[in-house]
Design a protein around this motif. Structure first.
Motif, PDB file in Angstrom:
ATOM      1  N   ASP A  68     -28.759  20.694 -18.294  1.00 29.87           N
ATOM      2  CA  ASP A  68     -28.978  20.383 -16.873  1.00 29.87           C
ATOM      3  C   ASP A  68     -27.809  20.853 -16.004  1.00 29.87           C
ATOM      4  OD1 ASP A  68     -27.053  18.757 -17.838  1.00 29.87           O
ATOM      5  OD2 ASP A  68     -27.790  16.919 -16.842  1.00 29.87           O
ATOM      6  N   GLY A  69     -26.803  21.405 -16.637  1.00 33.67           N
ATOM      7  CA  GLY A  69     -25.683  21.949 -15.861  1.00 33.67           C
ATOM      8  C   GLY A  69     -24.459  21.035 -15.864  1.00 33.67           C
ATOM      9  N   THR A  70     -24.575  19.870 -16.509  1.00 38.23           N
ATOM     10  CA  THR A  70     -23.434  18.945 -16.540  1.00 38.23           C
ATOM     11  C   THR A  70     -22.360  19.531 -17.445  1.00 38.23           C
ATOM     12  OG1 THR A  70     -25.073  17.234 -16.495  1.00 38.23           O
ATOM     13  CG2 THR A  70     -22.792  16.542 -16.927  1.00 38.23           C
ATOM     14  N   VAL A  71     -21.108  19.479 -16.967  1.00 43.17           N
ATOM     15  CA  VAL A  71     -19.998  19.956 -17.785  1.00 43.17           C
ATOM     16  C   VAL A  71     -19.533  18.775 -18.635  1.00 43.17           C
ATOM     17  CG1 VAL A  71     -17.705  20.994 -17.788  1.00 43.17           C
ATOM     18  CG2 VAL A  71     -19.332  21.617 -16.010  1.00 43.17           C
ATOM     19  N   TRP A  72     -19.868  18.862 -19.943  1.00 44.72           N
ATOM     20  CA  TRP A  72     -19.536  17.733 -20.841  1.00 44.72           C
ATOM     21  C   TRP A  72     -18.132  17.870 -21.390  1.00 44.72           C
ATOM     22  CZ3 TRP A  72     -22.393  13.623 -20.456  1.00 44.72           C
ATOM     23  CH2 TRP A  72     -23.727  13.742 -20.102  1.00 44.72           C
ATOM     24  N   GLY A  73     -17.653  19.018 -21.431  1.00 43.56           N
ATOM     25  CA  GLY A  73     -16.298  19.184 -21.949  1.00 43.56           C
ATOM     26  C   GLY A  73     -15.673  20.473 -21.451  1.00 43.56           C
ATOM     27  N   ASP A  74     -14.384  20.381 -21.175  1.00 40.73           N
ATOM     28  CA  ASP A  74     -13.676  21.587 -20.685  1.00 40.73           C
ATOM     29  C   ASP A  74     -12.216  21.465 -21.067  1.00 40.73           C
ATOM     30  OD1 ASP A  74     -14.134  23.869 -18.293  1.00 40.73           O
ATOM     31  OD2 ASP A  74     -12.042  23.189 -18.589  1.00 40.73           O
ATOM     32  N   THR A  75     -11.686  22.546 -21.567  1.00 41.89           N
ATOM     33  CA  THR A  75     -10.296  22.495 -22.035  1.00 41.89           C
ATOM     34  C   THR A  75      -9.324  22.257 -20.907  1.00 41.89           C
ATOM     35  OG1 THR A  75     -10.403  24.883 -21.998  1.00 41.89           O
ATOM     36  CG2 THR A  75     -10.435  23.853 -24.139  1.00 41.89           C
ATOM     37  N   GLU A  76      -9.724  22.579 -19.722  1.00 44.35           N
ATOM     38  CA  GLU A  76      -8.800  22.476 -18.587  1.00 44.35           C
ATOM     39  C   GLU A  76      -8.875  21.131 -17.886  1.00 44.35           C
ATOM     40  OE1 GLU A  76      -6.619  24.992 -17.874  1.00 44.35           O
ATOM     41  OE2 GLU A  76      -7.459  25.973 -19.661  1.00 44.35           O
ATOM     42  N   ARG A  77      -9.943  20.406 -18.129  1.00 44.43           N
ATOM     43  CA  ARG A  77     -10.110  19.116 -17.405  1.00 44.43           C
ATOM     44  C   ARG A  77     -10.368  17.987 -18.397  1.00 44.43           C
ATOM     45  NH1 ARG A  77     -11.254  20.652 -11.893  1.00 44.43           N
ATOM     46  NH2 ARG A  77      -9.531  22.091 -11.709  1.00 44.43           N
ATOM     47  N   ASN A  78      -9.849  16.862 -18.025  1.00 46.12           N
ATOM     48  CA  ASN A  78     -10.090  15.675 -18.849  1.00 46.12           C
ATOM     49  C   ASN A  78     -10.398  14.475 -17.949  1.00 46.12           C
ATOM     50  OD1 ASN A  78      -9.569  16.724 -21.473  1.00 46.12           O
ATOM     51  ND2 ASN A  78      -7.393  16.848 -20.934  1.00 46.12           N
ATOM     52  N   GLY A  79     -10.950  13.483 -18.552  1.00 41.24           N
ATOM     53  CA  GLY A  79     -11.169  12.206 -17.861  1.00 41.24           C
ATOM     54  C   GLY A  79     -11.893  12.331 -16.566  1.00 41.24           C
TER      55      GLY A  79
END
Ligand code: ADP
Length: 609
Positions: A89-100
């Protein structure tokens, strides 16, 4: 712009062009190959990560940030790339650059171009500026399919569980290009310095001789004909320098020659007794030698002055005009200034098609003086001789007529005395007449006469002689001939002298023909008009006159055959007297003769006089 600058600019241009071409070519190549490397790296990583996700991800229903982001972060650490996992659906579930919280606050990524491309074509590659990381990235996105049935989950037959996106910063490419630019810049600067040094060195060899040649030509142009260029090479420039030197040698030779000739003519002109003047087409004096300056009394600043302005001698001006009109040499005898000043013979020679005239003034005062003294002396002597001669002749004639003569011999002697004194009287009276004519003491009493009026008196004089020698006199002067303005007595003298000669030098039985006609002569008067003349011809069938003697028979005492002439009783003055009388009438006298066949004497007198 000199050659050196031109050459340097040319070299600089070439270096810049090469560097620019290199920069673009190498830049494109570098960018291309690096980009390809990044893409393939991304591709490998994406493939590995996809596998990892298929393996490790929970079922879609259990997707949570806490479950997926740590997975993603772990991958990011091992792969040294930015890894993002995006749900269907386009949700970003994980990204190395962002947390929390930051991760949770991220945009929906379904609309990202690489994601769209991945969903559509299976692979999505995009270079973009990332707002999240504030740098340019290459994104590589791949859909992740989970399919329990088959090994291959990327053929699209499984269930789509999300999109894996791997990104590597494009910084490396840009840094590489930047480095390249730096290298090219340094190389360009080095190249430019080299180009300048090279052009200075290479053009120096060409330019130096050229500069020397230029200096030499300038110095030549400035009149320093002794300057020469050093010849220090055998190439074309050396040849050119040599040729220049040769040329300068020739020029110097020529100038030396001309200077020498100029010096010589200047010396001649300075020291000659004749005055020499040069005037241009408008009669302005361009040169005058010292004699001319003193003769004409020229002021110091005579150069460029009109002749008429300085010296008002109408005859000189008229002569100049005549030379201008007839375009050949004009000659006249004129008196300079007032009567006390010298009498001169002036010759005007047109040079360079009427652009310049040479005027030569010859002072004849002294010659005239001597001539006058001579003529005076002759006249005086003749005059003084006449009286005693007449007395001698008188006495001789008396002696012959009287009975004093007793012997035959005595009579012979007296006859001889008489003959010689008669000849002497004739000579003396001829001499006297010639002197008087030369001195201008004979005054012309001119009046119009038809030449036929001379026939009777001529016949009276010559009839006995003609009969004696069996000669025929043909008088062929037409009645229509116009009258001529002449001094009858003097003109009679011409006829007498010419016919007397014809009789003397024509063997018995010959013919003497006297004829006349009018003609337009090739002589021009002061107004440049051709003159109409009456020409008289006295023709004989006599012994003729040899070619070499023809120009001399009018000289006084000149006789072709002295013995014969004396025998004939000639004095050698007849033709000289005739010539002077003709000249006094402004006429001309000349002859045609063929040895052994006869002679024709022509006398021309202008009709207008
Ligand atoms: P001269 O009194 O001796 O005749 P002139 O002056 O009359 O002197 O002539 C000069 C010379 O020219 C003569 O001695 C003669 O040799 C030559 N001459 C003149 N007229 C004739 C002529 N008709 N035929 C041949 N010779 C001539």
């Amino acid at each position: 712009m000199n050659i050196r600058t031109q050459q340097t600019l040319r070299y600089i241009g070439i270096v810049l062009l090469v560097m620019l071409a290199m920069y673009f070519y190498l830049g494109t190549m570098l960018k291309d190959s690096m980009s390809k490397r990044i893409t393939s790296e991304l591709e490998i990583q994406a493939a590995l990560i996809t596998e990892f996700f298929i393996d490790k991800l929970p079922t879609e229903a259990n997707f949570s940030y806490d479950a997926i982001d740590p997975l993603v972060d772990r991958l990011g650490k091992t792969e040294k790339a930015r890894v993002t996992f995006i749900g269907t659906d386009g949700t970003v579930w994980g990204d190395t650059e962002r947390n929390g919280q930051a991760l949770r606050a991220m945009d929906n990524h379904l609309a990202r171009p690489e994601v769209q491309a991945a969903l559509k074509d299976g692979i999505g590659i995009r270079d973009r500026y990332s707002d999240t990381t504030q740098t340019e990235f290459r994104y590589f996105a791949m859909p992740i399919y989970r399919n329990a049935g088959t090994e291959d989950s990327s053929n699209g037959t499984g269930t789509l569980i999300g999109i894996c996106r791997v990104a590597l910063p494009m910084e490396a490419v840009n840094t590489a290009i930047g480095n390249l630019r730096q290298v090219v810049l340094i190389a360009s600067v080095a190249g430019l310095i080299l180009a300048i040094v090279f052009s200075v060195l290479s053009t120096g060899a060409i330019i130096k001789p050229i500069e020397k040649l230029t200096q030499m030509t300038q110095s030549l142009a400035a009149g320093n004909i002794t300057s020469r260029v050093p010849v220090d090479s055998r190439n074309e420039l050396g040849q050119l320098s040599q040729n220049f030197n040769l040329m300068a040698d020739r020029v110097q030779e020529q100038i030396d020659k001309i200077s020498e000739e100029h010096r010589r003519s200047e010396t001649i002109l300075r020291n000659m007794g004749e005055g020499v003047l040069l005037v241009n087409g408008v009669s302005e004096i361009t040169y005058a030698n010292p004699t001319a300056i003193s003769m004409l009394g020229l002021p110091d600043d005579y150069i460029g002055k009109a002749l008429i302005e300085i010296n008002r001698i109408p005859e000189l001006q008229a002569l100049l005009q005549k030379a201008e009109q007839i375009e050949t040499v004009a000659f006249a005898e004129i008196r300079l200034g007032n009567l006390t000043e010298p009498e001169v013979e002036v010759t005007v020679v047109p040079v360079s098609a009427g652009q310049e005239y040479v005027i030569v003034i010859h002072d004849v005062t002294r010659e005239r003086q001597l001539e006058r003294i001579r003529a005076d002396f002759v006249a005086n002597v003749s005059h003084e001789l006449r009286t005693p001669l007449t007395t001698i002749r008188g006495y001789a004639e008396t002696l012959l007529g009287e009975d004093f003569v007793r012997t035959k011999k005595g009579e012979q002697f007296i006859v001889k005395i008489l003959n010689h004194s008669t000849r002497l009287s004739r000579l003396v009276s001829d001499l006297l007449e010639l002197s008087r004519l030369e001195l201008g003491e004979v005054e012309l009493k001119r009046s119009p006469h038809h030449l036929n009026t001379f026939y009777e008196p001529i016949l009276d004089v010559f009839e006995p002689l003609l009969e004696e020698s069996g000669l025929a006199l043909k008088w062929e002067i037409p009645d229509e001939l116009p009258e001529v303005n002449i001094d009858k007595q003097l003109f009679m003298q011409i006829f007498v002298n010419l016919i007397d000669n014809a009789i003397k030098y024509t063997p018995d039985g010959g013919t003497i023909t006297v004829s006349a006609e009018t003609d337009i002569s090739d002589v021009f008067d002061e107004l440049n008009m051709s003159v109409e003349e009456v020409i008289v011809h006295v023709k004989d069938t006599g012994i003729g006159i040899p070619m070499e003697s023809q120009p001399r028979v009018f000289e006084r005492f000149y006789r072709v055959d002295k013995g014969r002439a004396q025998e004939m009783g000639g004095t050698g003055l007849g033709l000289a007297i005739a010539k002077h009388i003709v000249l006094r009438h402004n006429g001309r006298i000349w002859l045609d003769s063929v040895l052994g066949q006869g002679s024709v004497f022509h006398v021309a007198v202008p009709l207008s006089d």
